[in-house]
Motif scaffolding. Sequence first.
Motif, PDB file in Angstrom:
ATOM      1  N   MET A   1       0.836  -1.187   0.000  1.00  0.00           N
ATOM      2  CA  MET A   1       0.000   0.000   0.000  1.00  0.00           C
ATOM      3  C   MET A   1       0.873   1.239   0.000  1.00  0.00           C
ATOM      4  O   MET A   1       0.568   2.227   0.637  1.00  0.00           O
ATOM      5  CB  MET A   1      -0.932  -0.025   1.193  1.00  0.00           C
ATOM      6  N   ASP A   2       1.929   1.174  -0.722  1.00  0.00           N
ATOM      7  CA  ASP A   2       2.908   2.253  -0.773  1.00  0.00           C
ATOM      8  C   ASP A   2       2.272   3.573  -1.195  1.00  0.00           C
ATOM      9  O   ASP A   2       1.612   3.661  -2.218  1.00  0.00           O
ATOM     10  CB  ASP A   2       4.031   1.907  -1.749  1.00  0.00           C
ATOM     11  N   GLY A   3       2.469   4.596  -0.361  1.00  0.00           N
ATOM     12  CA  GLY A   3       2.062   5.936  -0.719  1.00  0.00           C
ATOM     13  C   GLY A   3       0.602   6.269  -0.503  1.00  0.00           C
ATOM     14  O   GLY A   3       0.164   7.347  -0.877  1.00  0.00           O
ATOM     15  N   PHE A   4      -0.164   5.368   0.110  1.00  0.00           N
ATOM     16  CA  PHE A   4      -1.576   5.637   0.350  1.00  0.00           C
ATOM     17  C   PHE A   4      -1.833   5.609   1.848  1.00  0.00           C
ATOM     18  O   PHE A   4      -1.412   4.694   2.553  1.00  0.00           O
ATOM     19  CB  PHE A   4      -2.464   4.610  -0.354  1.00  0.00           C
ATOM     20  N   ASP A   5      -2.530   6.628   2.342  1.00  0.00           N
ATOM     21  CA  ASP A   5      -2.809   6.697   3.769  1.00  0.00           C
ATOM     22  C   ASP A   5      -4.312   6.588   4.019  1.00  0.00           C
ATOM     23  O   ASP A   5      -5.090   6.344   3.091  1.00  0.00           O
ATOM     24  CB  ASP A   5      -2.226   7.980   4.371  1.00  0.00           C
ATOM     25  N   LYS A   6      -4.701   6.773   5.282  1.00  0.00           N
ATOM     26  CA  LYS A   6      -6.122   6.629   5.643  1.00  0.00           C
ATOM     27  C   LYS A   6      -6.995   7.638   4.910  1.00  0.00           C
ATOM     28  O   LYS A   6      -8.118   7.324   4.536  1.00  0.00           O
ATOM     29  CB  LYS A   6      -6.304   6.743   7.153  1.00  0.00           C
ATOM     30  N   LEU A   7      -6.488   8.830   4.684  1.00  0.00           N
ATOM     31  CA  LEU A   7      -7.265   9.833   3.958  1.00  0.00           C
ATOM     32  C   LEU A   7      -7.536   9.362   2.527  1.00  0.00           C
ATOM     33  O   LEU A   7      -8.657   9.485   2.034  1.00  0.00           O
ATOM     34  CB  LEU A   7      -6.553  11.192   3.953  1.00  0.00           C
ATOM     35  N   ASP A   8      -6.508   8.814   1.880  1.00  0.00           N
ATOM     36  CA  ASP A   8      -6.709   8.270   0.532  1.00  0.00           C
ATOM     37  C   ASP A   8      -7.791   7.191   0.545  1.00  0.00           C
ATOM     38  O   ASP A   8      -8.659   7.151  -0.325  1.00  0.00           O
ATOM     39  CB  ASP A   8      -5.411   7.668  -0.016  1.00  0.00           C
ATOM     40  N   LEU A   9      -7.726   6.308   1.529  1.00  0.00           N
ATOM     41  CA  LEU A   9      -8.685   5.209   1.614  1.00  0.00           C
ATOM     42  C   LEU A   9     -10.087   5.697   1.959  1.00  0.00           C
ATOM     43  O   LEU A   9     -11.079   5.182   1.434  1.00  0.00           O
ATOM     44  CB  LEU A   9      -8.197   4.166   2.617  1.00  0.00           C
ATOM     45  N   ASP A  10     -10.183   6.704   2.835  1.00  0.00           N
ATOM     46  CA  ASP A  10     -11.497   7.289   3.139  1.00  0.00           C
ATOM     47  C   ASP A  10     -12.101   7.930   1.890  1.00  0.00           C
ATOM     48  O   ASP A  10     -13.290   7.776   1.612  1.00  0.00           O
ATOM     49  CB  ASP A  10     -11.383   8.337   4.257  1.00  0.00           C
ATOM     50  N   LEU A  11     -11.270   8.628   1.143  1.00  0.00           N
ATOM     51  CA  LEU A  11     -11.715   9.250  -0.101  1.00  0.00           C
ATOM     52  C   LEU A  11     -12.137   8.181  -1.106  1.00  0.00           C
ATOM     53  O   LEU A  11     -13.185   8.299  -1.747  1.00  0.00           O
ATOM     54  CB  LEU A  11     -10.609  10.132  -0.669  1.00  0.00           C
ATOM     55  N   LEU A  12     -11.344   7.135  -1.210  1.00  0.00           N
ATOM     56  CA  LEU A  12     -11.665   6.047  -2.132  1.00  0.00           C
ATOM     57  C   LEU A  12     -13.004   5.409  -1.782  1.00  0.00           C
ATOM     58  O   LEU A  12     -13.822   5.122  -2.653  1.00  0.00           O
ATOM     59  CB  LEU A  12     -10.545   5.008  -2.117  1.00  0.00           C
ATOM     60  N   ARG A  13     -13.248   5.206  -0.509  1.00  0.00           N
ATOM     61  CA  ARG A  13     -14.529   4.626  -0.093  1.00  0.00           C
ATOM     62  C   ARG A  13     -15.694   5.528  -0.509  1.00  0.00           C
ATOM     63  O   ARG A  13     -16.695   5.052  -1.041  1.00  0.00           O
ATOM     64  CB  ARG A  13     -14.549   4.385   1.408  1.00  0.00           C
ATOM     65  N   LEU A  14     -15.553   6.827  -0.291  1.00  0.00           N
ATOM     66  CA  LEU A  14     -16.609   7.769  -0.701  1.00  0.00           C
ATOM     67  C   LEU A  14     -16.838   7.712  -2.217  1.00  0.00           C
ATOM     68  O   LEU A  14     -17.974   7.726  -2.681  1.00  0.00           O
ATOM     69  CB  LEU A  14     -16.250   9.196  -0.294  1.00  0.00           C
ATOM     70  N   ILE A  15     -15.743   7.644  -2.965  1.00  0.00           N
ATOM     71  CA  ILE A  15     -15.859   7.605  -4.428  1.00  0.00           C
ATOM     72  C   ILE A  15     -16.589   6.354  -4.877  1.00  0.00           C
ATOM     73  O   ILE A  15     -17.454   6.408  -5.752  1.00  0.00           O
ATOM     74  CB  ILE A  15     -14.458   7.707  -5.074  1.00  0.00           C
ATOM     75  N   VAL A  16     -16.270   5.218  -4.268  1.00  0.00           N
ATOM     76  CA  VAL A  16     -16.924   3.957  -4.641  1.00  0.00           C
ATOM     77  C   VAL A  16     -18.392   3.971  -4.237  1.00  0.00           C
ATOM     78  O   VAL A  16     -19.264   3.566  -5.003  1.00  0.00           O
ATOM     79  CB  VAL A  16     -16.193   2.751  -4.009  1.00  0.00           C
ATOM     80  N   GLU A  17     -18.668   4.446  -3.042  1.00  0.00           N
ATOM     81  CA  GLU A  17     -20.047   4.436  -2.541  1.00  0.00           C
ATOM     82  C   GLU A  17     -20.925   5.485  -3.210  1.00  0.00           C
ATOM     83  O   GLU A  17     -22.109   5.254  -3.429  1.00  0.00           O
ATOM     84  CB  GLU A  17     -20.062   4.642  -1.027  1.00  0.00           C
ATOM     85  N   GLU A  18     -20.355   6.643  -3.528  1.00  0.00           N
ATOM     86  CA  GLU A  18     -21.128   7.736  -4.115  1.00  0.00           C
ATOM     87  C   GLU A  18     -20.321   8.434  -5.209  1.00  0.00           C
ATOM     88  O   GLU A  18     -19.870   9.558  -5.040  1.00  0.00           O
ATOM     89  CB  GLU A  18     -21.535   8.734  -3.039  1.00  0.00           C
ATOM     90  N   PRO A  19     -20.155   7.764  -6.352  1.00  0.00           N
ATOM     91  CA  PRO A  19     -19.298   8.325  -7.403  1.00  0.00           C
ATOM     92  C   PRO A  19     -19.800   9.639  -7.997  1.00  0.00           C
ATOM     93  O   PRO A  19     -19.012  10.380  -8.582  1.00  0.00           O
ATOM     94  CB  PRO A  19     -19.268   7.217  -8.464  1.00  0.00           C
ATOM     95  N   ARG A  20     -21.067   9.942  -7.819  1.00  0.00           N
ATOM     96  CA  ARG A  20     -21.614  11.163  -8.411  1.00  0.00           C
ATOM     97  C   ARG A  20     -21.586  12.354  -7.457  1.00  0.00           C
ATOM     98  O   ARG A  20     -21.986  13.449  -7.828  1.00  0.00           O
ATOM     99  CB  ARG A  20     -23.046  10.903  -8.865  1.00  0.00           C
ATOM    100  N   ALA A  21     -21.113  12.155  -6.235  1.00  0.00           N
ATOM    101  CA  ALA A  21     -21.143  13.235  -5.244  1.00  0.00           C
ATOM    102  C   ALA A  21     -20.261  14.416  -5.643  1.00  0.00           C
ATOM    103  O   ALA A  21     -20.621  15.560  -5.402  1.00  0.00           O
ATOM    104  CB  ALA A  21     -20.728  12.702  -3.872  1.00  0.00           C
ATOM    105  N   GLY A  22     -19.105  14.160  -6.211  1.00  0.00           N
ATOM    106  CA  GLY A  22     -18.232  15.238  -6.658  1.00  0.00           C
ATOM    107  C   GLY A  22     -17.179  15.630  -5.639  1.00  0.00           C
ATOM    108  O   GLY A  22     -17.298  15.377  -4.441  1.00  0.00           O
ATOM    109  N   VAL A  23     -16.150  16.272  -6.146  1.00  0.00           N
ATOM    110  CA  VAL A  23     -14.986  16.636  -5.337  1.00  0.00           C
ATOM    111  C   VAL A  23     -15.375  17.564  -4.188  1.00  0.00           C
ATOM    112  O   VAL A  23     -14.893  17.402  -3.056  1.00  0.00           O
ATOM    113  CB  VAL A  23     -13.891  17.291  -6.211  1.00  0.00           C
ATOM    114  N   ARG A  24     -16.214  18.528  -4.447  1.00  0.00           N
ATOM    115  CA  ARG A  24     -16.618  19.471  -3.401  1.00  0.00           C
ATOM    116  C   ARG A  24     -17.279  18.737  -2.225  1.00  0.00           C
ATOM    117  O   ARG A  24     -16.974  18.998  -1.063  1.00  0.00           O
ATOM    118  CB  ARG A  24     -17.563  20.523  -3.968  1.00  0.00           C
ATOM    119  N   GLU A  25     -18.162  17.779  -2.543  1.00  0.00           N
ATOM    120  CA  GLU A  25     -18.840  17.017  -1.492  1.00  0.00           C
ATOM    121  C   GLU A  25     -17.863  16.097  -0.760  1.00  0.00           C
ATOM    122  O   GLU A  25     -17.931  15.958   0.465  1.00  0.00           O
ATOM    123  CB  GLU A  25     -19.998  16.207  -2.077  1.00  0.00           C
TER     124      GLU A  25
END
Length: 157
Positions: A1-25
Amino acid sequence: MDGFDKLDLDLLRLIVEEPRAGVREYSRRLNIARNTAQARITKLEKAGVIVTWRPQINLAPLGYAVMAFVHVHIAQSQVNETLERLTAIPELIEANTVSGEGDLLCRFVARDNSHFEDVLQAVMKTEGVLRTRSEIVLSRRIWPRTIPIVEKLRAEN
């Protein structure tokens, strides 16, 4: 998991769960700057973690109710050419080089069993295909998923 932290993973989870939410959300929910969220998304894309933003489509309501996995044995001297020929069959929706039974594991869709037989005949007539073995999917119990792995990585981080 080189170079990825909890923030990356939290963001990834949001993207997978709600791909249409957008960067601002995403930035609002994670309490980070919009530019930080965008930079992290770009990092995930460049690393090949986020491969596509396309929706996952269920083809059954569109009239393609049959799904089958087909092990395709191909002539070793014609692997790339045969794969290119197979892409001319629109019902081919996925192909993977595999070890074990067959050289390719392909996923096909069809309108019904009769149509699948026609598709399979087209596969077998493809130059470079030696033989096939098919498995028709009776029902899809678990759709492709990634969240359990993201959660495991987050717990390990």
